[in-house]
Design an enzyme around this catalytic site. Structure first.
Site, mmCIF file in Angstrom:
data_model
loop_
_atom_site.group_PDB
_atom_site.id
_atom_site.type_symbol
_atom_site.label_atom_id
_atom_site.label_comp_id
_atom_site.label_asym_id
_atom_site.label_seq_id
_atom_site.Cartn_x
_atom_site.Cartn_y
_atom_site.Cartn_z
ATOM 1 N N LYS A 34 0.759 -1.763 0.295
ATOM 2 C CA LYS A 34 0.333 -0.175 0.015
ATOM 3 C C LYS A 34 1.026 1.202 -0.258
ATOM 4 C CE LYS A 34 -3.566 2.274 2.453
ATOM 5 N NZ LYS A 34 -2.841 3.649 2.308
ATOM 6 N N TRP A 35 0.743 2.041 -1.343
ATOM 7 C CA TRP A 35 1.743 3.642 -1.069
ATOM 8 C C TRP A 35 0.841 4.336 -0.353
ATOM 9 C CZ3 TRP A 35 6.331 2.765 -3.384
ATOM 10 C CH2 TRP A 35 7.067 2.027 -3.685
#
Length: 333
Positions: A34-35
């Site tokens: 998850k960025w």
């Protein structure tokens, strides 16, 4: 969801995730990094490329470099992914935010100075096929094929994915937050893509840190939330985090220990916003900056400050303000 014949039409509500506290472990799961960027849908079309925000806004004017890449892909597709600016090996959220506010020549200049990347993690359409009804494992395979077939390079990037929960758990290490990975998203290998549905699960990396209570909202004797600060090298107290509402137990413990500050407090005339990116001004009461608390936070950290509300956990009576790390030390301090 818009559709013109077999062609998806923006805006489309992306599929989203609900927050969980423990990484699920079961057969048939996939884990993605998850960025810390902007969630976007990218319509790759030579005649009408389009970049849509999670809420349906057109982000294209601020990111002409991404629109060009979408127009030049060589095939028509609609991608789901994360928009980021990466500099010196880490996500620069402030630069991303600044770029989103520019248009025209200023946007082109910002694109040259701070190039963006599109990190793809899902595929909604490929040519005239709506791939959303396919299971995730097939959509991921098609996505990987596009990257291989087109030999995609910057600004394109493929989101890391694994089916190994132990490997995915590494993304929950706060050290990954320093480069812009703030946790994981968990998807079922057999899941179709359902726009607007919270059908995935997400976990954010979290870490504890210490800061000085500089102000509160609500009564000083029974505070609702805390404004937390750290001193910089010159001895100036700078705000680093705003807490979520504190627990009743902590509220009762804090009240007797907090002292209203006089007019010489450095935050007396400072205006704080109620949240990152909002314009609402927070009503606060300054207190003598002598009490240290420990808080828990995710790794969304930028320019010395945690962007999301933190959870105040306990009073650190054994620590003095000078024992707290100096600004701008962050999640890994």
């Amino acid at each position: 969801m818009g559709e013109n014949g077999r062609r998806l039409v923006p805006p489309i509500s992306p599929m989203t995730a609900r927050t969980v506290d423990v990484p699920p472990r079961a057969p048939g799961l996939a884990y993605e990094a998850k960025w810390d960027g902007y969630r976007v849908l990218l319509f790759a079309r030579p005649d009408a490329p389009h970049l849509q925000s999670r809420r349906g806004n057109d982000l294209g004017p601020g990111f002409p470099d991404i629109l060009r890449a979408a127009a030049e892909l060589g095939e028509e597709a609609v991608f789901d992914g994360e928009l980021v600016v990466i500099e010196e090996g880490a996500v620069n959220f402030a630069a991303l935010q600044s770029r989103a506010q520019r248009t025209g020549r200023r946007a082109e200049a910002a694109a040259a100075a701070h190039p963006a990347h599109f990190i793809a993690f899902d595929l909604l359409q490929l040519d005239d096929e709506l791939t959303m009804t396919r299971p995730y494992r097939e959509r991921r395979a098609l996505l990987e094929e596009i990257f291989t077939r087109r030999d995609l390079q910057s600004p394109w990037a493929l989101c890391p994915m694994t089916t190994d929960p132990d490997r995915a758990s590494e993304w929950l290490d706060p050290a990954w937050g320093a480069v812009g990975v703030e946790g994981m998203v968990v998807k079922g290998l057999g899941q179709p893509y359902r726009p607007g549905e919270r059908g995935w699960r997400k976990l954010r990396a979290r870490a504890t840190a210490d800061a000085v209570v500089g102000a509160v909202t609500g009564p000083v004797t029974s505070p609702d939330a805390l404004l937390l600060g750290r001193y910089d090298a010159e001895g100036e107290l700078l705000m680093v985090a705003q807490s979520a509402p504190v627990t009743n137990v902590l509220r009762r413990e804090l009240g007797p220990l907090l002292t209203p500050a006089g007019p010489d407090h450095p935050w007396t005339d400072v205006q704080f916003r109620s949240g990152w990116g909002t314009r609402d001004i927070l009503a606060h009461r300054c207190v003598v900056p002598e009490l240290v608390v420990e808080f828990e936070a995710d790794v969304a950290f930028d320019a010395g400050r945690w962007r999301h509300p933190v959870q105040a956990r306990r009073i650190r009576a054994e620590l003095a303000p000078e024992d707290v790390p100096h600004f701008p030390a962050g999640p890994a301090d």
